[in-house]
Motif scaffolding. Structure first.
Motif, short mmCIF file in Angstrom:
data_model
loop_
_atom_site.label_atom_id
_atom_site.label_comp_id
_atom_site.label_asym_id
_atom_site.label_seq_id
_atom_site.Cartn_x
_atom_site.Cartn_y
_atom_site.Cartn_z
N PHE A 18 -24.93 -10.09 16.05
CA PHE A 18 -24.16 -9.05 16.35
C PHE A 18 -22.68 -9.38 16.64
N MET A 19 -22.37 -10.84 16.64
CA MET A 19 -21.10 -11.12 16.59
C MET A 19 -20.15 -10.58 15.51
N LYS A 20 -18.96 -10.16 15.67
CA LYS A 20 -18.19 -9.71 14.57
C LYS A 20 -17.69 -11.00 13.80
N SER A 21 -16.75 -10.56 12.76
CA SER A 21 -16.48 -11.70 11.83
C SER A 21 -15.66 -12.77 12.46
N ASP A 22 -15.43 -13.76 11.65
CA ASP A 22 -14.63 -14.94 12.36
C ASP A 22 -13.34 -14.53 12.74
N LYS A 23 -12.75 -13.78 11.63
CA LYS A 23 -11.27 -13.38 12.16
C LYS A 23 -11.24 -12.42 13.10
N ALA A 24 -12.37 -11.56 13.44
CA ALA A 24 -12.29 -10.81 14.68
C ALA A 24 -12.65 -11.52 15.92
N GLU A 25 -13.51 -12.37 16.03
CA GLU A 25 -13.72 -13.12 17.17
C GLU A 25 -12.36 -13.85 17.52
N GLY A 26 -12.05 -14.51 16.36
CA GLY A 26 -10.76 -15.42 16.67
C GLY A 26 -9.60 -14.67 17.20
N ASN A 27 -9.53 -13.37 16.70
CA ASN A 27 -8.29 -12.69 17.35
C ASN A 27 -8.47 -12.36 18.74
N LYS A 28 -9.65 -12.00 19.29
CA LYS A 28 -9.73 -11.95 20.52
C LYS A 28 -9.35 -13.18 21.50
N ILE A 29 -9.83 -14.12 20.71
CA ILE A 29 -9.54 -15.39 21.59
C ILE A 29 -7.85 -15.67 21.52
N SER A 30 -7.43 -15.29 20.47
CA SER A 30 -5.91 -15.39 20.29
C SER A 30 -5.18 -14.56 21.50
N ARG A 31 -5.41 -13.25 21.51
CA ARG A 31 -4.88 -12.46 22.52
C ARG A 31 -5.13 -12.92 23.93
N LEU A 32 -6.47 -13.67 24.22
CA LEU A 32 -6.58 -14.30 25.40
C LEU A 32 -5.49 -15.34 25.76
N MET A 33 -5.44 -16.25 24.82
CA MET A 33 -4.78 -17.29 24.81
C MET A 33 -3.23 -17.02 24.97
N TYR A 34 -2.73 -16.06 24.33
CA TYR A 34 -1.32 -15.45 24.77
C TYR A 34 -1.20 -15.06 26.28
N ALA A 35 -2.44 -14.45 26.86
CA ALA A 35 -2.46 -14.18 27.94
C ALA A 35 -2.43 -15.35 28.94
N PHE A 36 -3.19 -16.42 28.73
CA PHE A 36 -2.90 -17.54 29.54
C PHE A 36 -1.68 -18.28 29.51
N ALA A 37 -1.31 -18.23 28.40
CA ALA A 37 0.40 -19.17 28.13
C ALA A 37 1.27 -18.27 28.89
N VAL A 38 1.26 -16.72 28.73
CA VAL A 38 2.24 -16.15 29.53
C VAL A 38 2.09 -16.19 31.13
N GLY A 39 0.83 -16.22 31.50
CA GLY A 39 0.44 -16.15 32.97
C GLY A 39 0.59 -17.61 33.63
N PHE A 92 -2.59 -23.96 21.54
CA PHE A 92 -4.03 -23.22 20.73
C PHE A 92 -3.82 -23.51 19.52
N THR A 93 -4.91 -23.96 19.00
CA THR A 93 -5.09 -24.31 17.52
C THR A 93 -6.39 -23.73 16.94
N ARG A 94 -6.29 -22.92 15.62
CA ARG A 94 -7.16 -22.25 15.07
C ARG A 94 -7.40 -22.65 13.88
N ASP A 95 -8.61 -22.86 13.33
CA ASP A 95 -9.03 -23.53 12.23
C ASP A 95 -7.98 -24.46 11.62
N THR A 96 -7.69 -25.58 12.59
CA THR A 96 -6.82 -26.72 12.30
C THR A 96 -5.45 -26.17 12.24
N LYS A 97 -4.99 -24.82 12.48
CA LYS A 97 -3.66 -24.74 12.59
C LYS A 97 -3.10 -24.45 13.65
#
Length: 631
Positions: free
Chosen positions: A158-179, A187-192
């Motif tokens: 029931f986990m979402k697609s790789d992209k959707a799960e990655g997007n959630k983490i991206s938003r969280l990482m932006y929150a950590f970086a701002v805060g 933050f590195t995603r699929d080697t990028k």
């Protein structure tokens, strides 16, 4: 038959409540790194975090003999007893995170403390410690989480697609970086490499790296105190907005939180200066004593309760309103591509290059200035610093169409309405700090398409385009709001009352909005069950069809979040102000001057009540560039 569950089953059920997906792993691990005093944190994910997550920090590390204990349930270094729950300032403290991760994934933990000559690698398989080996490493901790939910195939399914799960983490990482501007975060995603902030840079400089120069140019600082709160942060001005809430960041005592009341209040403050259906950008940091907070009411601790909420809302309203009114920016008509005036704290584009190039973006180096300054926002897509393979790491923008107001019936003659005797306006002094220049400095050139008024400022080689419909809406809206605030709406007594037959929905709207309608200047009586006699109407909106605006106010849809009286009244005033000069109405030069002077005297002259620009500016140099005269 009722029976006790075995220990492994209990652990997995408990783990499923704490670890909902890859996002939970990253959140818990990064918060632990921050609590451990790290000022350099790296997060790498593969396949949205399903296959692999690596979190590396330079914090204090975990002593070798305490690592097994750290992975037991309800083992924590952050609290000692129940009372500590109300005093702790750490981000994570329940003692369940590492144990829960261990129950649903394969885990490797590498760690070293300052008093150890080497680090140690702890390998866990199927929830059990398999081996411990010494390794060479710097002080800190690295957590490697692989094959998430291997032991819970239903949850994995029931986990979402790789992209959707990655997007959630991206938003969280932006929150950590701002805060956490004093922590270098990569933050590195699929080697990028997606982004990298730097602890030695200011908050503004890190925002430049995270969100690009368009936002950097729109930043407004806010800072202030009340008896129980201290607030500081940044907000975007009237030229910057997004198609969703992905740039709304709120932190209380360093913790990124979600608060519906503050979100509604912030969006309400922007509602008449950015377009409808768009959302503001802000990064707000609130500090208060720990005893005023309760952070253990929600599993992920992103929703909290706190004492004195009205005091905090009032403080935010004061600070944000003051910042927005202080120095609004005049749109340049180039879709946010101009960088003129961008470097408030930086003396040149070389300084900008120095900031950007100091970050380890990727093997290909830093993005070019052209790439970094590509416009982004609701009409241009995501900023390239946020992109991956041409798509944003964040969810696609919600491209709701802007509300367009087209008046079907006749409207008031503009010149008569703008010059009508109005004691409220006569006492107003001309604004010295207006972002619009005095009319005497301008030359009226003409009107394009019977809509856009051209005014040339020859002394500064600029031309101003004024949308006559949007400008008149703003003038009417502010005049009307002043009249209502002072309880002095100018009204017109109708020689003969208008008889209106209302349906059930309109009767419900009347009952709900009676007080607001009366404050706007409407006077009416019900005759029988469904017949209404309209006796007086606001003078500002008098038209040959006096019932049209009134019925519109009964029929308009007011969302639940706008049901508070003040918000409802404001929303209805916006609706009524559409009875303004129409696109296509012909104005004489005297009317143009009257409109401009009235707009310039407004408290917020740069947008209509619905957030669309009233005026944009272009320079002579812009035209010379277009015609290649500078080549």
């Amino acid at each position: 038959m009722i029976q006790r569950l075995d220990g492994k089953t209990i652990e997995k059920i408990a783990a499923g409540e704490v670890i909902e997906g890859p996002l939970s792993v990253v959140k818990e691990a990064v918060e632990n790194a921050i609590d451990a005093g790290a000022d350099d944190i790296s997060v790498e994910i593969l396949d949205g975090g399903k296959t692999k997550i690596v979190i590396t920090d330079n914090g204090s590390g975990i002593p070798k003999d305490q690592v097994p204990l750290a992975f037991e349930r309800h083992a924590t270094s952050k609290i000692r007893d129940f009372e500590d729950l109300y005093q702790t300032l750490s981000l994570g403290f329940r003692g369940e995170a590492l144990a829960s991760i261990l129950s649903v994934a394969q885990v490797t933990c590498r760690t070293r403390t300052a008093d150890q000559s080497s680090g140690y690698e702890f390998t866990f398989k199927e929830g059990n410690l398999k081996e411990v080996n010494p390794i060479a490493m710097s002080v800190g901790t690295q957590l490697v989480v692989e094959d998430l939910f291997y032991s819970l195939p239903v949850r994995k399914k029931f986990m979402k697609s790789d992209k959707a799960e990655g997007n959630k983490i991206s938003r969280l990482m932006y929150a950590f970086a701002v805060g956490n501007p004093k922590i270098s975060i990569r933050f590195t995603r699929d080697t990028k490499r997606i982004f990298q902030t730097h602890k030695d840079r200011s908050l503004d400089e890190n925002l430049l790296v995270l969100f690009g120069s368009s936002y950097f140019d729109a930043l407004l600082p806010i800072e202030g105190e009340s008896p129980h709160f201290r607030v500081r942060g940044r907000i975007g001005n009237n030229t910057f907005y997004r198609g969703n809430r992905q740039m709304e960041f709120l932190y209380i005592n360093g913790r990124y939180i979600l608060d519906d009341r503050i979100q509604d209040e912030m969006e309400g403050l922007f509602k008449s200066i950015i377009p409808n259906g768009r959302f503001p950008a802000y990064q707000i940091f609130v500090e208060t004593e720990a005893r005023n907070l309760e952070v253990n009411i929600h599993p992920n601790k992103q929703k909290i309760t706190y004492d004195f909420p009205d005091e905090l809302l009032d403080l935010l309203k004061e600070l944000v309103s003051r910042a927005l009114a202080h120095k609004p920016s005049l749109p340049d008509g180039k879709d946010q591509t101009s960088r003129q005036g961008l470097f408030r704290d930086l003396s040149s584009e070389d300084a900008y290059k120095e900031i950007v190039s100091s970050y380890a973006w990727s093997d290909k180096g830093a993005p070019s200035l052209g790439e970094m300054d590509r416009p982004y926002g609701p009409d241009f897509g995501p900023d390239p610093a946020l992109s991956e393979k041409g798509e944003s790491d964040l969810e696609a923008f919600d491209e709701e169409a802007l509300e367009v107001f087209e008046d079907e019936g006749e409207v008031l003659d503009f010149f008569s309405s703008i010059n009508r005797r109005n004691p409220v306006d006569e006492d107003r002094e001309e604004k010295e700090d207006s972002p619009l220049p005095p009319y005497d400095d301008l030359v009226f050139v003409g009107i394009l398409f019977k809509t856009y008024i051209l005014l040339e400022d020859r002394g500064r080689d600029k031309v101003f385009y004024m949308d006559q419909h949007a400008a008149h809406e703003r003038v009417n809206y502010e005049r009307f709001c002043r009249e209502m605030k002072e309880s002095k709406p100018h009204v017109q007594l109708l020689l003969e009352p208008l008889t209106l037959e209302l349906n059930d929905l309109q009767l419900n709207g009347l009952e709900e909005r009676r007080r607001a309608l009366e404050e706007m200047g409407y006077r009416f009586d019900l005759f029988g069950e469904k017949t209404l006699l309209l006796r007086e109407i606001p003078l500002l909106f008098k038209s040959p069809r006096d019932d049209r605006v009134f019925l519109d106010l009964l029929d308009m849809d007011i969302p639940q979040e706008w049901r508070r009286h003040e918000d409802m009244l404001d929303r209805m005033a916006m609706k009524a102000c559409k009875a303004s000069v129409k696109q296509g109405d012909s104005l004489h030069p005297q009317e143009v001057e009257a409109l401009y002077q009235a707009l310039r005297s407004c408290a917020y002259p740069l947008t209509c009540p619905h957030g669309r620009p009233t005026v944009i500016v272009r320079t002579k140099r812009d035209l010379e560039n277009r015609f290649l005269r500078n080549k």
